[in-house]
Design an enzyme around this catalytic site. Structure first.
Site, PDB file in Angstrom:
ATOM      1  CB  CYS A   9      -1.071  -0.054   1.260  1.00 21.94           C
ATOM      2  SG  CYS A   9      -0.160   0.198   2.864  1.00 21.94           S
ATOM      3  CB  CYS A  83       0.699   0.884  -4.269  1.00 19.63           C
ATOM      4  SG  CYS A  83       1.102  -0.465  -5.541  1.00 19.63           S
ATOM      5  CB  CYS A  87       3.069  -2.185  -7.871  1.00 19.41           C
ATOM      6  SG  CYS A  87       3.246  -3.229  -6.396  1.00 19.41           S
TER       7      CYS A  87
END
Length: 135
Positions: A9, A83, A87
């Site tokens: 996160c 996020c 990522c």
């Protein structure tokens, strides 16, 4: 082979830490659990700590950490929680994006339903991972 799960996160202070705590509690050594954040906070959200303590899970020793490409490379499953594009994506990995409210700045009574949603999702994930690992 032990599967590795990475929970990500933004701040690595609430959602991902609660998810990691649940998976460690449920799966024990059967799953390797990692967590990270794209912009980690300096400490874990104390309300997330309190919410998990109500479940008998202690996450006080955990520290927010920065997302590292190597963690993604080593993981079999990458679970993101808001996020976004931070990522990295590698072929052959299992990716899930869990849309969860951010517990940051919320009182305990508002964090409990988020925690319960995370628990339900982690239970399903653990069941699936452990079934595949046993196959």
């Amino acid at each position: 082979m032990t599967p590795t799960v990475l929970f990500v996160c933004v701040h690595n202070a609430g959602r991902s830490q609660m998810a990691a705590g649940y998976l460690r509690s449920i799966a024990g050594d059967a799953v390797r659990v990692l967590s990270a954040g794209s912009e980690p906070a300096d400490r874990i959200n104390p309300v997330a700590v309190a919410a998990m303590a109500e479940e008998g899970i202690d996450i006080t020793a955990e520290l927010p950490s920065i997302l590292d490409v190597e963690q993604v490379r080593l993981s079999d499953a990458v679970i993101t929680m808001g996020c976004g594009d931070a990522c990295p994506v590698f072929p052959g990995k299992r990716y899930e994006d869990w849309e969860l409210e951010d517990p940051a700045g919320r009182p305990l009574e508002e964090v409990r339903p988020i925690r319960n949603d995370i628990r339900r999702r982690v239970e399903l994930l653990a069941s699936d991972l452990l079934r595949v690992a046993d196959a």
